[in-house]
Design a protein around this motif. Structure first.
Motif, PDB file in Angstrom:
ATOM      1  N   PHE A  89      33.033  -0.396  13.336  1.00  0.00           N
ATOM      2  CA  PHE A  89      32.892   0.474  12.160  1.00  0.00           C
ATOM      3  C   PHE A  89      31.417   0.648  11.776  1.00  0.00           C
ATOM      4  O   PHE A  89      31.002   1.750  11.398  1.00  0.00           O
ATOM      5  N   LEU A 152      43.052   5.435  12.242  1.00  0.00           N
ATOM      6  CA  LEU A 152      42.328   5.013  11.046  1.00  0.00           C
ATOM      7  C   LEU A 152      40.851   5.380  11.140  1.00  0.00           C
ATOM      8  O   LEU A 152      40.264   5.886  10.174  1.00  0.00           O
ATOM      9  N   TRP A 156      38.922   7.940   8.685  1.00  0.00           N
ATOM     10  CA  TRP A 156      37.731   7.470   7.986  1.00  0.00           C
ATOM     11  C   TRP A 156      36.554   8.415   8.214  1.00  0.00           C
ATOM     12  O   TRP A 156      35.833   8.767   7.273  1.00  0.00           O
ATOM     13  N   TYR A 163      34.937   4.518   2.441  1.00  0.00           N
ATOM     14  CA  TYR A 163      34.854   3.068   2.251  1.00  0.00           C
ATOM     15  C   TYR A 163      33.821   2.499   3.218  1.00  0.00           C
ATOM     16  O   TYR A 163      33.575   3.067   4.284  1.00  0.00           O
ATOM     17  N   GLU A 167      34.868  -2.932   3.988  1.00  0.00           N
ATOM     18  CA  GLU A 167      36.124  -2.674   3.280  1.00  0.00           C
ATOM     19  C   GLU A 167      37.211  -2.205   4.245  1.00  0.00           C
ATOM     20  O   GLU A 167      38.369  -2.625   4.128  1.00  0.00           O
ATOM     21  N   MET A 168      36.835  -1.362   5.201  1.00  0.00           N
ATOM     22  CA  MET A 168      37.807  -0.869   6.177  1.00  0.00           C
ATOM     23  C   MET A 168      38.383  -2.015   6.997  1.00  0.00           C
ATOM     24  O   MET A 168      39.595  -2.106   7.188  1.00  0.00           O
ATOM     25  N   GLN A 171      40.666  -4.359   4.879  1.00  0.00           N
ATOM     26  CA  GLN A 171      41.981  -3.759   4.651  1.00  0.00           C
ATOM     27  C   GLN A 171      42.814  -3.744   5.928  1.00  0.00           C
ATOM     28  O   GLN A 171      44.004  -4.065   5.902  1.00  0.00           O
TER      29      GLN A 171
END
Length: 186
Positions: A89, A152, A156, A163, A167-168, A171
């Motif tokens: 990410f 996801l 995103w 986020y 945070e991703m 979660q």
């Protein structure tokens, strides 16, 4: 490979991705790519057969960069899934414009397909090294996780990263831990 060759190839690929942000793949010409990269058409053809070859090599290059930046040096089984996801990410956040274009361009589903295949291999390796909960089919789990994570990531990116990467990942791990009962090492 000579640095000048590397820089020229990079300039051509960046020009190509920049043009894909603005128009569909079908409308992009070698002439436009050459103009944007500030090279002549012959230079583009020295490096790539045509725009389809450029697309293919572009996808391969950017997926390889993603893989190399996110996978740990050495034994992947010694790195938790959470750390691998966070690296992924964060890398995507740093290179958002390129990956956003490649992932969401309507005319080129090839990037998404290859990214999912790459995720499947990575997930398979991680599951092999960490073990599998009893009763869970490995093949089904790999397919589920690859589709879920790629979906996801795509959401995103399309939503302009509402986020943080942390945070991703938090979660995602919470969802996986509560719903899949992942091995302790995950």
């Amino acid at each position: 490979m000579d640095r000048r060759i590397i820089k020229t190839r990079q300039a051509i690929m960046e020009a190509f991705v920049g043009l894909m942000e603005e128009q569909s793949f079908e409308k992009i010409t070698i002439h436009a790519i050459a103009d944007r990269a500030n090279v002549n058409r012959g230079t583009v053809y020295l490096h790539f057969t045509d725009k389809y070859d450029l697309l293919d090599q572009c996808i391969e290059t950017y997926l390889q960069l993603l893989y190399e930046s996110c996978m740990p040096d050495g034994d992947p089984s010694k790195v938790a899934a959470k750390a691998l996801l966070l690296r992924t990410f964060e890398f995507l956040e740093r290179h958002a414009s390129i990956y956003s274009t490649l992932m969401t361009s309507k005319g080129i589903p090839a990037f998404r397909k290859r990214m999912i295949a790459m995720m499947e291999r990575g997930i398979e390796e991680h599951i092999k090294s960490c073990g599998l909960s009893p009763g869970i089919n490995r093949e089904i789990l790999v397919q589920f996780l690859a589709a879920a994570v790629s979906g996801l990531v795509e959401w995103w990116i399309v939503q302009s990263m509402p986020y943080t990467p942390k945070e991703m990942v938090e979660q995602l791990m919470l969802i996986l831990e509560r719903n899949l009962i992942l091995p302790e090492q995950a």
